[in-house]
Each structure stands twice: as C-alpha cells, then as structure tokens.
Design a protein around this motif. Structure first.
Motif, PDB file in Angstrom:
ATOM      1  N   LYS A  12      52.523 -81.865  68.698  1.00 42.65           N
ATOM      2  CA  LYS A  12      53.875 -81.171  68.566  1.00 42.65           C
ATOM      3  C   LYS A  12      54.952 -81.815  69.192  1.00 42.65           C
ATOM      4  CE  LYS A  12      52.516 -76.345  69.078  1.00 42.65           C
ATOM      5  NZ  LYS A  12      52.723 -74.938  69.650  1.00 42.65           N
ATOM      6  N   TYR A  16      58.235 -82.686  67.009  1.00 41.83           N
ATOM      7  CA  TYR A  16      59.764 -82.495  67.510  1.00 41.83           C
ATOM      8  C   TYR A  16      60.467 -83.777  67.407  1.00 41.83           C
ATOM      9  CZ  TYR A  16      58.249 -77.883  68.905  1.00 41.83           C
ATOM     10  OH  TYR A  16      57.973 -76.618  69.034  1.00 41.83           O
ATOM     11  N   TYR A  63      58.121 -78.612  59.454  1.00 36.74           N
ATOM     12  CA  TYR A  63      57.933 -76.991  59.812  1.00 36.74           C
ATOM     13  C   TYR A  63      56.698 -76.438  59.410  1.00 36.74           C
ATOM     14  CZ  TYR A  63      58.614 -71.991  60.018  1.00 36.74           C
ATOM     15  OH  TYR A  63      58.659 -70.594  60.360  1.00 36.74           O
ATOM     16  N   ARG A  64      56.135 -76.742  58.227  1.00 39.14           N
ATOM     17  CA  ARG A  64      54.776 -76.158  57.833  1.00 39.14           C
ATOM     18  C   ARG A  64      53.854 -76.792  58.970  1.00 39.14           C
ATOM     19  NH1 ARG A  64      52.749 -78.722  52.571  1.00 39.14           N
ATOM     20  NH2 ARG A  64      52.389 -80.391  53.914  1.00 39.14           N
ATOM     21  N   GLU A  65      53.846 -78.361  59.318  1.00 43.00           N
ATOM     22  CA  GLU A  65      53.114 -78.948  60.202  1.00 43.00           C
ATOM     23  C   GLU A  65      53.072 -78.534  61.704  1.00 43.00           C
ATOM     24  OE1 GLU A  65      50.734 -81.315  59.917  1.00 43.00           O
ATOM     25  OE2 GLU A  65      51.160 -80.986  57.615  1.00 43.00           O
ATOM     26  N   LEU A  66      54.260 -78.071  62.062  1.00 45.21           N
ATOM     27  CA  LEU A  66      54.500 -77.214  63.481  1.00 45.21           C
ATOM     28  C   LEU A  66      53.668 -75.749  63.229  1.00 45.21           C
ATOM     29  CD1 LEU A  66      58.101 -78.108  64.567  1.00 45.21           C
ATOM     30  CD2 LEU A  66      55.896 -78.348  65.850  1.00 45.21           C
ATOM     31  N   LYS A  67      54.032 -75.276  62.108  1.00 44.43           N
ATOM     32  CA  LYS A  67      53.474 -73.950  62.268  1.00 44.43           C
ATOM     33  C   LYS A  67      51.866 -73.913  62.171  1.00 44.43           C
ATOM     34  CE  LYS A  67      53.992 -69.817  59.278  1.00 44.43           C
ATOM     35  NZ  LYS A  67      54.342 -69.102  57.967  1.00 44.43           N
ATOM     36  N   ARG A  68      51.491 -74.655  61.465  1.00 42.28           N
ATOM     37  CA  ARG A  68      49.730 -75.024  61.594  1.00 42.28           C
ATOM     38  C   ARG A  68      49.304 -75.450  62.874  1.00 42.28           C
ATOM     39  NH1 ARG A  68      46.984 -79.466  57.955  1.00 42.28           N
ATOM     40  NH2 ARG A  68      48.685 -80.557  58.764  1.00 42.28           N
ATOM     41  N   GLY A  70      50.575 -74.554  65.568  1.00 36.89           N
ATOM     42  CA  GLY A  70      50.640 -73.338  66.400  1.00 36.89           C
ATOM     43  C   GLY A  70      49.676 -72.222  65.697  1.00 36.89           C
ATOM     44  N   ASP A  71      49.305 -72.259  64.746  1.00 34.21           N
ATOM     45  CA  ASP A  71      48.047 -71.456  64.278  1.00 34.21           C
ATOM     46  C   ASP A  71      46.779 -71.982  64.791  1.00 34.21           C
ATOM     47  OD1 ASP A  71      49.853 -69.997  62.943  1.00 34.21           O
ATOM     48  OD2 ASP A  71      49.328 -70.802  60.890  1.00 34.21           O
TER      49      ASP A  71
END
Length: 77
Positions: A12, A16, A63-68, A70-71
């Motif tokens: 993460k 960032y 953004y997609r990587e951050l979302k993944r 987070g999941d």
C-alpha cells in the motif's frame, strides 16, 4: 534486494508513493498543455494530451491495485 523493491512496489505504501509521483507528473503535463495552448503549438499539445492519457491510465491501474490490496486485507482480517 530486488525482491524487497518488488514487495514495496506492491505494498500500500508503495502504491501511495506511486500515486503521489503520478500526481506531480499531472501538474507538469497541465503546465505543458497551458504553454502549448498559449503558443498555439499543436505538436506540443498533442504530446501533452498523450501524456495526460498515460497519466490517467496509470492512475486507474494504481487505483485498481489499491482496491485489490484492500480486498485482500479484508479477506485476511
């Protein structure tokens, strides 16, 4: 050492940092677009537009990587 760099890039914090550096790139492209418009330089404007598209795509990927990530955190917790 290369493994540590790869792990940081996929963390993460690394994402960032990538988002921040991409945002600085966006500022540069915005300035480039403004100068190209003021100078009526079509070639520079095309170059800046392509760079802006690359930045938007890069941000979407980050953004997609951050979302993944987070999941994944939710699944682990």
């Amino acid at each position: 050492m290369a493994k540590k760099a790869t792990n940081f890039k996929k963390s993460k914090t690394g994402l960032y940092v990538s988002l921040g550096s991409t945002a600085f790139g966006a500022i540069s492209v915005a300035k480039q677009i403004r100068l190209a418009r003021n100078d009526n330089d079509t070639l520079r404007l095309i170059d800046a537009t392509v760079s802006a598209a690359a930045i938007v795509t890069g941000l979407a990927i980050l953004y997609r990587e951050l979302k993944r990530l987070g999941d994944d955190d939710v699944l682990l917790g």
